[in-house]
Design a protein around this motif. Structure first.
Motif, PDB file in Angstrom:
ATOM      1  N   LEU A 243      -6.937 -30.098  10.389  1.00 33.85           N
ATOM      2  CA  LEU A 243      -7.018 -31.160   9.399  1.00 33.85           C
ATOM      3  C   LEU A 243      -5.655 -31.779   9.116  1.00 33.85           C
ATOM      4  N   THR A 244      -5.671 -33.057   8.784  1.00 30.92           N
ATOM      5  CA  THR A 244      -4.531 -33.782   8.258  1.00 30.92           C
ATOM      6  C   THR A 244      -5.034 -34.586   7.061  1.00 30.92           C
ATOM      7  N   PRO A 245      -4.159 -35.089   6.216  1.00 27.34           N
ATOM      8  CA  PRO A 245      -4.644 -35.917   5.105  1.00 27.34           C
ATOM      9  C   PRO A 245      -5.534 -37.083   5.535  1.00 27.34           C
ATOM     10  N   PRO A 246      -5.198 -37.859   6.565  1.00 31.25           N
ATOM     11  CA  PRO A 246      -6.108 -38.937   6.949  1.00 31.25           C
ATOM     12  C   PRO A 246      -7.490 -38.450   7.393  1.00 31.25           C
ATOM     13  N   ILE A 247      -7.549 -37.296   8.055  1.00 30.75           N
ATOM     14  CA  ILE A 247      -8.843 -36.757   8.474  1.00 30.75           C
ATOM     15  C   ILE A 247      -9.666 -36.362   7.253  1.00 30.75           C
ATOM     16  N   HIS A 251     -13.407 -38.117   5.789  1.00 29.16           N
ATOM     17  CA  HIS A 251     -14.659 -37.360   5.825  1.00 29.16           C
ATOM     18  C   HIS A 251     -15.209 -36.939   4.467  1.00 29.16           C
ATOM     19  N   CYS A 252     -14.415 -37.022   3.403  1.00 21.90           N
ATOM     20  CA  CYS A 252     -14.958 -36.724   2.085  1.00 21.90           C
ATOM     21  C   CYS A 252     -14.063 -37.328   1.011  1.00 21.90           C
ATOM     22  N   ARG A 253     -14.613 -37.446  -0.190  1.00 15.08           N
ATOM     23  CA  ARG A 253     -13.898 -38.090  -1.294  1.00 15.08           C
ATOM     24  C   ARG A 253     -13.345 -37.097  -2.310  1.00 15.08           C
ATOM     25  N   VAL A 254     -13.361 -35.823  -1.990  1.00 18.65           N
ATOM     26  CA  VAL A 254     -12.881 -34.810  -2.923  1.00 18.65           C
ATOM     27  C   VAL A 254     -11.344 -34.844  -2.976  1.00 18.65           C
ATOM     28  N   PRO A 255     -10.748 -34.932  -4.170  1.00 12.05           N
ATOM     29  CA  PRO A 255      -9.287 -34.866  -4.281  1.00 12.05           C
ATOM     30  C   PRO A 255      -8.754 -33.556  -3.709  1.00 12.05           C
ATOM     31  N   PHE A 256      -7.601 -33.628  -3.054  1.00 18.33           N
ATOM     32  CA  PHE A 256      -7.056 -32.423  -2.419  1.00 18.33           C
ATOM     33  C   PHE A 256      -5.546 -32.392  -2.544  1.00 18.33           C
ATOM     34  N   GLY A 257      -5.006 -31.177  -2.554  1.00 22.43           N
ATOM     35  CA  GLY A 257      -3.562 -30.981  -2.506  1.00 22.43           C
ATOM     36  C   GLY A 257      -3.131 -30.621  -1.097  1.00 22.43           C
ATOM     37  N   TRP A 258      -1.961 -31.100  -0.689  1.00 17.15           N
ATOM     38  CA  TRP A 258      -1.467 -30.845   0.664  1.00 17.15           C
ATOM     39  C   TRP A 258      -0.245 -29.940   0.576  1.00 17.15           C
ATOM     40  N   ARG A 259      -0.317 -28.817   1.254  1.00 18.12           N
ATOM     41  CA  ARG A 259       0.675 -27.757   1.105  1.00 18.12           C
ATOM     42  C   ARG A 259       1.723 -27.771   2.208  1.00 18.12           C
ATOM     43  N   LEU A 260       2.977 -27.616   1.804  1.00 13.62           N
ATOM     44  CA  LEU A 260       4.045 -27.330   2.759  1.00 13.62           C
ATOM     45  C   LEU A 260       4.186 -25.812   2.802  1.00 13.62           C
ATOM     46  N   VAL A 261       3.813 -25.215   3.925  1.00 10.52           N
ATOM     47  CA  VAL A 261       3.738 -23.759   4.045  1.00 10.52           C
ATOM     48  C   VAL A 261       5.123 -23.187   4.340  1.00 10.52           C
ATOM     49  N   ASN A 262       5.366 -21.976   3.875  1.00  8.78           N
ATOM     50  CA  ASN A 262       6.706 -21.398   3.996  1.00  8.78           C
ATOM     51  C   ASN A 262       7.200 -21.327   5.435  1.00  8.78           C
ATOM     52  N   PHE A 263       6.313 -21.056   6.413  1.00  4.47           N
ATOM     53  CA  PHE A 263       6.812 -20.889   7.784  1.00  4.47           C
ATOM     54  C   PHE A 263       7.219 -22.210   8.431  1.00  4.47           C
ATOM     55  N   HIS A 264       6.826 -23.347   7.836  1.00  2.00           N
ATOM     56  CA  HIS A 264       7.249 -24.638   8.376  1.00  2.00           C
ATOM     57  C   HIS A 264       8.692 -24.971   8.008  1.00  2.00           C
ATOM     58  N   TYR A 265       9.197 -24.374   6.953  1.00  2.00           N
ATOM     59  CA  TYR A 265      10.566 -24.683   6.529  1.00  2.00           C
ATOM     60  C   TYR A 265      11.583 -24.390   7.635  1.00  2.00           C
ATOM     61  N   ARG A 266      11.286 -23.369   8.442  1.00  2.11           N
ATOM     62  CA  ARG A 266      12.254 -22.955   9.472  1.00  2.11           C
ATOM     63  C   ARG A 266      12.563 -24.064  10.467  1.00  2.11           C
ATOM     64  N   GLU A 267      11.613 -24.967  10.683  1.00  2.00           N
ATOM     65  CA  GLU A 267      11.781 -25.998  11.717  1.00  2.00           C
ATOM     66  C   GLU A 267      11.932 -27.401  11.131  1.00  2.00           C
ATOM     67  N   MET A 268      12.200 -27.500   9.837  1.00  2.00           N
ATOM     68  CA  MET A 268      12.281 -28.806   9.185  1.00  2.00           C
ATOM     69  C   MET A 268      13.678 -29.070   8.636  1.00  2.00           C
ATOM     70  N   THR A 269      14.112 -30.325   8.768  1.00  2.00           N
ATOM     71  CA  THR A 269      15.344 -30.762   8.135  1.00  2.00           C
ATOM     72  C   THR A 269      15.035 -31.209   6.708  1.00  2.00           C
ATOM     73  N   SER A 280       2.562 -37.595   2.669  1.00  2.00           N
ATOM     74  CA  SER A 280       1.375 -37.024   2.030  1.00  2.00           C
ATOM     75  C   SER A 280       0.845 -37.970   0.958  1.00  2.00           C
ATOM     76  N   CYS A 281       1.748 -38.522   0.184  1.00  3.37           N
ATOM     77  CA  CYS A 281       1.367 -39.484  -0.856  1.00  3.37           C
ATOM     78  C   CYS A 281       0.764 -40.734  -0.220  1.00  3.37           C
ATOM     79  N   ALA A 282       1.419 -41.254   0.797  1.00  6.37           N
ATOM     80  CA  ALA A 282       0.928 -42.471   1.458  1.00  6.37           C
ATOM     81  C   ALA A 282      -0.446 -42.256   2.073  1.00  6.37           C
TER      82      ALA A 282
END
Length: 342
Positions: A243-247, A251-269, A280-282
Motif C-alpha cells: 500500500l501507498t497513500p494514493p492506493i 480504494h476507500c474513504r477511511v481517514p488514515f495515518g501514514w507511518r515512518l517506520v524506525n527501520f527506514h531511518y537508516r536509509e533516509m537523509t 504524505s500530506c499531498a
C-alpha cells in the motif's frame, strides 16, 4: 534501550520495568526534547494475555519479543473449549501481571498504571489459538469456522470487560474502541465479507458505542473497501508494503495515518524525511506519525526525528493556517522525490 534494560527482564521483573520507566523517561526527554511524547507507566505490553488465559503458553526469549503457543488441534476442540467460562483474574499469567501492576502503582503513585496484558482482534486471535489450521478451516468447514469466530469474539469481549475493570475504565467505551488484527489480511478478498466482517461487527458492538478504529497491517488494495463497510473512523496501515497513500485513497474513504517506520531511518537523509511528510500530506494522508523505538537512541536519529517533527508542524500550518491545498503542499517536496517517492 536507553537504560540498557534487557527486554526479557523488562517483561518479567517489576523492578527492571520500574527502573526503565523511572530512568528512561527523563533520558528520552533530555535526548529528544518536549515534542516526543513520553509513555505513561504500564505493565509490559504483552499482546497475548487473552490467549494465555485460555491456555496458550507465553515464551520469553532473550533479546526478543514475547511469543505464544497454539493450543487447539482442531476446530471442534476450540469450539468446545471456548464455551467454558473463564476466570480471567485467576488464569494464565494474569495473577502475576496483576501483582506486577500493583508494584508499579506503588512506584508511580501519582500516575495511572495500566494493565497492558492485552488481546488482539478476532482473526489474529483465531490464528493464535488454531495456528495455520484456521486458514484451512474457513474452506473445509465454513459454518464451523464462523461458530468458532463467534465464540472467539465473545471471549475477547469478555476479556476486555475484565481488563477495563482492572484499569478502572468504562466498558463498553462510549468514546470509541480500537482493534489490532493484522492476520485479517491473510483472508482472501473474496471471502472477507463472509469471514471477517461479521466477526469485526460483533467485536465492535461488544466493546464500544463510539468511534471505531483499527490497525491492520499488510492489507491488499482490494481488501480496503471493507474498512469503509465496517464503518471505521480511522485506519492505521502501519507496515503494509502493498500500500501507498494514493492506493489507499483510491480504494476507500477511511481517514488514515501514514507511518515512518524506525527501520527506514537508516536509509533516509534529512531531506528524505521532510519529503516523506510533505508527500504524505499531498497524497491525502490524514496525518503522519513515527515511534521512537528500537535503534533510535543516537544523535543521528535524534536529528532525523526533529526533522520529521519540523516538517509535520509546517505541513499542519500550511494546511490549517494558510489554507494551502494538498497539491500546493506537494511543491514543498524536493523534485527528485516529488513523483516517485513511494
Amino acid at each position: 534501550e536507553i537504560t540498557g534494560t534487557p527486554i526479557r527482564e523488562f517483561n518479567l521483573e517489576p523492578e527492571a520495568c520500574i527502573y526503565a520507566y523511572r530512568e528512561g523517561r527523563p533520558a528520552i526527554r533530555e535526548m529528544f526534547g518536549p515534542d516526543v511524547a513520553l509513555p505513561a507507566p504500564a505493565t509490559p505490553a504483552i499482546s497475548y494475555g487473552h490467549v494465555n488465559c485460555l491456555g496458550s503458553r507465553l515464551l520469553f526469549p532473550e533479546g526478543g519479543e514475547v511469543a505464544h503457543t497454539h493450543i487447539y488441534g482442531s476446530l471442534q476442540e476450540g469450539i468446545t473449549a471456548l464455551q467454558r467460562p473463564v476466570d480471567w483474574a485467576a488464569s494464565g499469567m494474569a495473577p502475576f501481571y496483576l501483582q506486577f501492576q500493583e508494584q508499579m502503582r506503588k512506584a508511580f503513585p501519582d500516575e495511572q498504571v495500566s494493565l497492558s496484558f492485552g488481546a488482539e482482534g478476532p482473526i489474529t486471535t483465531a490464528y493464535e489459538l488454531r495456528g495455520e489450521g484456521f486458514f484451512v478451516d474457513i474452506f473445509d468447514d465454513p459454518e464451523g469456522a464462523a461458530e468458532f469466530l463467534r465464540l472467539v469474539v465473545d471471549s475477547i469481549v469478555d476479556y476486555a470487560r475484565w481488563r477495563a475493570e482492572a484499569n478502572g475504565t468504562p466498558f463498553p467505551n462510549p468514546e470509541g474502541g480500537g482493534m489490532v488484527d493484522d492476520i485479517a489480511s491473510f483472508i482472501p478478498p473474496h471471502m472477507f465479507r463472509q469471514v471477517v466482517l461479521p466477526a469485526w461487527e460483533r467485536y465492535y458492538r461488544g466493546i464500544t458505542t463510539g468511534k471505531r478504529s483499527a490497525h491492520v497491517e499488510d492489507l491488499r488494495p482490494e481488501q480496503l473497501i471493507f474498512l469503509e463497510e465496517i464503518g471505521l473512523w480511522n485506519y492505521d496501515p502501519s507496515v503494509s508494503p502493498r500500500l501507498t497513500p494514493p492506493i489507499i485513497v483510491a480504494h476507500c474513504r477511511v481517514p488514515f495515518g501514514w507511518r515512518l517506520v524506525n527501520f527506514h531511518y537508516r536509509e533516509m537523509t534529512l531531506q528524505d524525511i521532510e519529503d516523506f511528510v510533505f508527500l504524505s500530506c499531498a497524497d491525502r494522508a490524514s496525518g503522519v506519525f513515527t515511534h521512537v523505538c528500537d535503534n533510535m537512541c543516537s544523535p543521528e536519529r535524534v536529528e532525523q526525528v526533529h526533522a520529521f517533527i519540523r516538517a509535520a508542524k509546517e505541513a499542519k500550518r500550511l494546511v490549517e493556517e494558510e489554507g494551502l491545498t494538498r497539491e500546493q503542499v506537494r511543491q514543498r517536496v524536493s523534485p527528485e522525490n516529488r513523483e516517485g517517492f513511494w
